[in-house]
Design a protein around this motif. Structure first.
Motif, short mmCIF file in Angstrom:
data_model
loop_
_atom_site.label_atom_id
_atom_site.label_comp_id
_atom_site.label_asym_id
_atom_site.label_seq_id
_atom_site.Cartn_x
_atom_site.Cartn_y
_atom_site.Cartn_z
N TYR A 90 12.96 -79.27 -12.17
CA TYR A 90 12.13 -78.68 -13.23
C TYR A 90 12.36 -77.17 -13.34
CZ TYR A 90 7.89 -77.39 -15.80
OH TYR A 90 7.01 -76.88 -16.72
N GLU B 78 12.94 -75.12 -23.13
CA GLU B 78 12.85 -76.28 -24.01
C GLU B 78 13.00 -77.58 -23.24
OE1 GLU B 78 15.59 -75.90 -27.17
OE2 GLU B 78 14.63 -74.14 -28.06
N GLU B 79 13.91 -77.59 -22.25
CA GLU B 79 14.09 -78.79 -21.44
C GLU B 79 12.89 -79.04 -20.53
OE1 GLU B 79 17.71 -77.93 -19.44
OE2 GLU B 79 18.98 -78.70 -21.04
N LYS B 80 12.21 -77.96 -20.13
CA LYS B 80 11.04 -78.12 -19.27
C LYS B 80 9.93 -78.88 -19.99
CE LYS B 80 11.43 -74.22 -16.07
NZ LYS B 80 10.83 -72.94 -15.61
N ARG B 81 9.82 -78.67 -21.29
CA ARG B 81 8.77 -79.35 -22.03
C ARG B 81 8.94 -80.86 -21.98
NH1 ARG B 81 10.14 -75.30 -25.95
NH2 ARG B 81 8.70 -73.52 -25.84
N ASP B 82 10.20 -81.31 -22.01
CA ASP B 82 10.45 -82.75 -21.95
C ASP B 82 10.06 -83.33 -20.59
OD1 ASP B 82 11.45 -82.53 -24.50
OD2 ASP B 82 13.52 -82.24 -23.83
N LEU B 83 10.33 -82.56 -19.53
CA LEU B 83 10.04 -83.05 -18.18
C LEU B 83 8.57 -82.86 -17.81
CD1 LEU B 83 11.22 -84.28 -15.61
CD2 LEU B 83 11.84 -81.97 -14.85
N SER B 84 7.89 -81.91 -18.45
CA SER B 84 6.50 -81.60 -18.10
C SER B 84 5.59 -82.81 -18.29
CB SER B 84 5.98 -80.43 -18.94
OG SER B 84 6.68 -79.25 -18.64
N PHE B 85 5.80 -83.57 -19.38
CA PHE B 85 4.94 -84.71 -19.65
C PHE B 85 5.03 -85.75 -18.53
CE2 PHE B 85 4.14 -88.90 -21.53
CZ PHE B 85 2.86 -88.70 -22.01
N ARG C 138 15.70 -75.97 -15.19
CA ARG C 138 15.88 -76.25 -16.61
C ARG C 138 15.39 -75.10 -17.47
NH1 ARG C 138 15.03 -82.62 -17.99
NH2 ARG C 138 16.16 -83.47 -16.19
#
Length: 678
Positions: free
Chosen positions: A258, A264-271, A261
């Motif tokens: 996490y 923008e990529e963090k937002r995908d993994l945050s969920f 990244r």
């Protein structure tokens, strides 16, 4: 400013930790969460015929082993047979030997309540008539001693570790995603995981001794450990360890994949991390909810999920507060915690407080049951202290919100200021480079001119030799100069970087809004440390509803409550007839009720000064019931003071208290007074 702040921070933290340790040290052993509400024969009863069995009724279900319920005759010999058995949910019986002789019998019990806490006690009854007994009534409280203190400490560390682990991770995900790369924040969350894991292992080892003998040597008894694993508490601790393994994977992803990244990529993994982390955190909270107060008593099916929400709200608020404190004090100048992250945490904290108020109100009603329990029970009194601390914490949080608003207003100007000051070193560096280049060119031209003049005046052979030697020397000098310049340049670069970081840190600390926020958050964290200690003590205390129900159901308890006026005190003058044979003896019986009492005797001269005498004895007699005399031989404590503990009064009534005083080998006298006991 920073030189004076750091010692103050350390001092405040030490004071808050000392307060928390004092609370834990004063907590003592765990109070009984299952109370004895009835017995057959009753406490202090005198029966004509020996009973075939003894029955005990508790306020909730308990677990027993072969030695949990014992009956002892006047000489201390066991007269019970077989394993205790349950006959009605909360009633347990043990059979007695047939044909028991007359005398006073002692019933002792040590069980584990359904909410995982040890319960111990004792009482007496008599067959035919009361008699002298050599049995020392069980006075060691369950869960006491070194093992009990260590168990309480382990509970506190486990709560603290859970709070820091869950709250710190939630702070990173919900408030400050870039904080996943900040070393102090990483260390804080990992420390929480390590603390919770170590405390859980410690509790698992201590559990068998804590609910049993209380001896430290039994901590490593594998047989006891195997028995613990078969209980509800043992299963909860093992489940917690398994969930901590999943939590370790979560932490590794949070601070590994996490962090690496882009935003923008963090937002995908945050969920995905938020869903997984919530499930693990709720599972950890459930290991407490399903094995302690919430799992037994009124509306257990509702109380357990409410308790999970309560624990998660505590972790999100206090754990996130700890992470914010670490970020404000320990984050580097390059990655200061932004005002946006503080505002986000402020909203999270507000939601947590709302959840705490709602769930706490329900839990208070469930555990107390009446307004009078707030003041009449220890649980209620501790709960009032907790409510007061929460109120103080909310007040300080309000001040923190004000500092947060001011910080958000001034942060754009501070960012522009930092950017402006950051451009100055680059411009100075460029100017210095141009200056050095120009100087180098001028020096090279001058050296070439001088070389041409010198070479025209020398011979050919000398010129060739000199030229070769000069060329070799120039190569060596150039290499040495190049190596020295690179080292010097690297050193200067490190110095410039350190100076820039120090300047940015001074600018950050000089911001009055950020400095005020740091102080208010530190105050919040300090109060939170004490609040967590009070909560730990509260979980080891008998709920007020249970305590009041036990008093209402037990006639002897009601008698004790009616006699709550305190100690019975009797002053009796004496005169043995010999030299120095006159004086006054004071008898104090506390709490002057049916069951065990503490007896204190004070012998004084007529002028009020304490005096030692060779012997003093006490006897209790109730003529109406033809009971006694029941002799008591107190121990000498200090000059003029004798004491005896565990003095058994078998039933309530008007008792004659007779004291025999001996002032010499031949001079003695007996004086007496009557007192209402029980």
């Amino acid at each position: 400013m920073t030189q004076t702040t750091a010692p103050r921070v350390r001092t405040l933290v030490l004071l808050f930790l000392a307060a928390a340790c004092a609370l834990l040290a004063a907590a003592g052993p765990a109070s009984a969460h299952a109370a004895l509400t009835g017995s057959d024969p009753q406490q202090g009863a005198v029966v004509d015929k020996a009973p075939a069995q003894v029955s005990l009724t508790f306020s909730e279900s308990v677990s027993m082993d072969d030695d949990s319920l014992r009956v002892l005759d006047p000489k201390g010999k066991r007269v019970d047979e077989g394993r205790p058995s349950g006959t009605g949910g909360t009633t347990y019986t043990v059979k007695l030997h047939a044909g028991l002789p007359d005398g006073t019998y002692t019933v002792t019990y040590q069980v584990v309540s359904a909410d995982s806490h040890p319960v111990a006690g004792a009482y007496t009854f008599s067959v035919g008539a009361p008699s002298e007994t050599s049995v020392s009534v069980y006075t060691t409280e369950a869960g006491g001693g070194v093992v009990g203190w260590l168990y309480g400490l382990g509970r506190y560390v486990s709560y603290a570790g859970f709070t820091v682990l869950v709250g710190g991770a939630a702070f990173v995900l919900a408030c400050w995603p870039r904080g996943s790369g900040v070393r102090p924040v990483q260390r804080l969350v990992v420390t929480g995981w390590l603390a919770l894991t170590a405390a859980t292992l410690l509790l698992l080892l201590l559990r068998g001794s804590y609910t049993g003998s209380g001896k430290f040597g039994d901590v490593f008894d594998l047989t006891l450990l195997g028995e613990v694993l078969q209980t509800k508490s043992g299963a909860a601790l093992v489940s917690r360890l398994l969930l901590l393994a999943a939590a370790a994977l979560f932490v590794a992803v949070l601070f590994g994949a996490y962090d690496k990244r882009e935003d923008e990529e963090k937002r995908d993994l945050s969920f995905g991390l938020a869903i997984g982390g919530t499930v693990v955190a709720a599972g950890l909270a459930a290991t407490w909810a399903m094995s302690e107060h919430a799992s037994v008593g009124l509306q257990a099916g509702i109380a357990m999920p409410v308790d999970v929400v309560h624990l998660l709200a505590v972790a999100a608020w206090l754990g996130g507060l700890t992470a914010l404190l670490v970020a404000l004090y320990r984050a580097s100048a390059e990655t200061p915690v932004p005002a946006l992250a503080v505002r986000r945490f402020s909203r999270v904290a507000f939601g947590s407080v709302v959840a705490l108020v709602a769930t706490g109100t329900y839990q208070s009603w469930r555990q107390l049951g009446s307004w009078t329990a707030f003041t009449d029970t220890r649980y209620g009194q501790l709960l009032l202290v907790k409510i007061g601390l929460v109120a103080v914490l909310v007040g300080i949080a309000y001040l923190s919100r004000r500092w947060t608003a001011r910080l958000a207003e001034n942060e754009p100007a501070l960012v522009r200021q930092r950017e402006g000051t950051a451009e100055e070193p680059e411009a100075a560096k460029a100017a210095s480079t141009l200056e050095k280049t120009a100087a180098g060119k001028a020096s090279g031209a001058e050296s070439a001119t001088e070389s041409g003049v010198e070479s025209a005046t020398e011979s050919g052979a000398a010129k060739e030799a000199g030229t070769a030697e000069a060329a070799g020397t120039a190569k060596v000098s150039a290499a040495a100069a190049g190596s020295g310049d690179s080292r010097r340049a690297a050193q200067l670069a490190r110095q410039r970087a350190a100076m820039d970081a120090a300047r940015r840190k001074r600018q950050r600390d000089a911001d009055p809004q950020r400095f005020g926020l740091r102080r208010s958050v530190l105050a919040e964290a300090g109060v939170a440390v004490v609040l967590l200690a009070v909560t730990t003590v509260l979980t080891q205390t008998e709920p007020g509803r249970t305590e009041q129900e036990a008093k209402a159901a037990d006639p002897s308890s009601s008698a004790a409550a009616s006699a709550s006026s305190g100690t019975v005190t009797l002053d009796m003058p004496f005169d043995t007839g010999g030299q120095n044979g006159k004086g006054v003896i004071r008898v104090e019986l506390d709490p002057a009720r049916v069951g065990a009492n503490d007896l204190h005797l004070y012998v004084e001269r007529p002028d009020g000064t304490a005096i030692d005498i060779p012997e003093v004895k006490v006897a209790f007699t109730q003529e109406a019931k033809d009971i006694g005399p029941l002799p008591v031989v107190p121990d000498h404590i200090t000059t003029g003071h004798w004491s005896a503990s565990g003095v058994q009064i078998p039933m309530a009534g008007d008792w004659e208290v007779a004291v025999t005083v001996r002032t010499s080998d031949i001079d003695q006298a007996t004086v007496s007074k009557n007192a209402q006991i029980g």
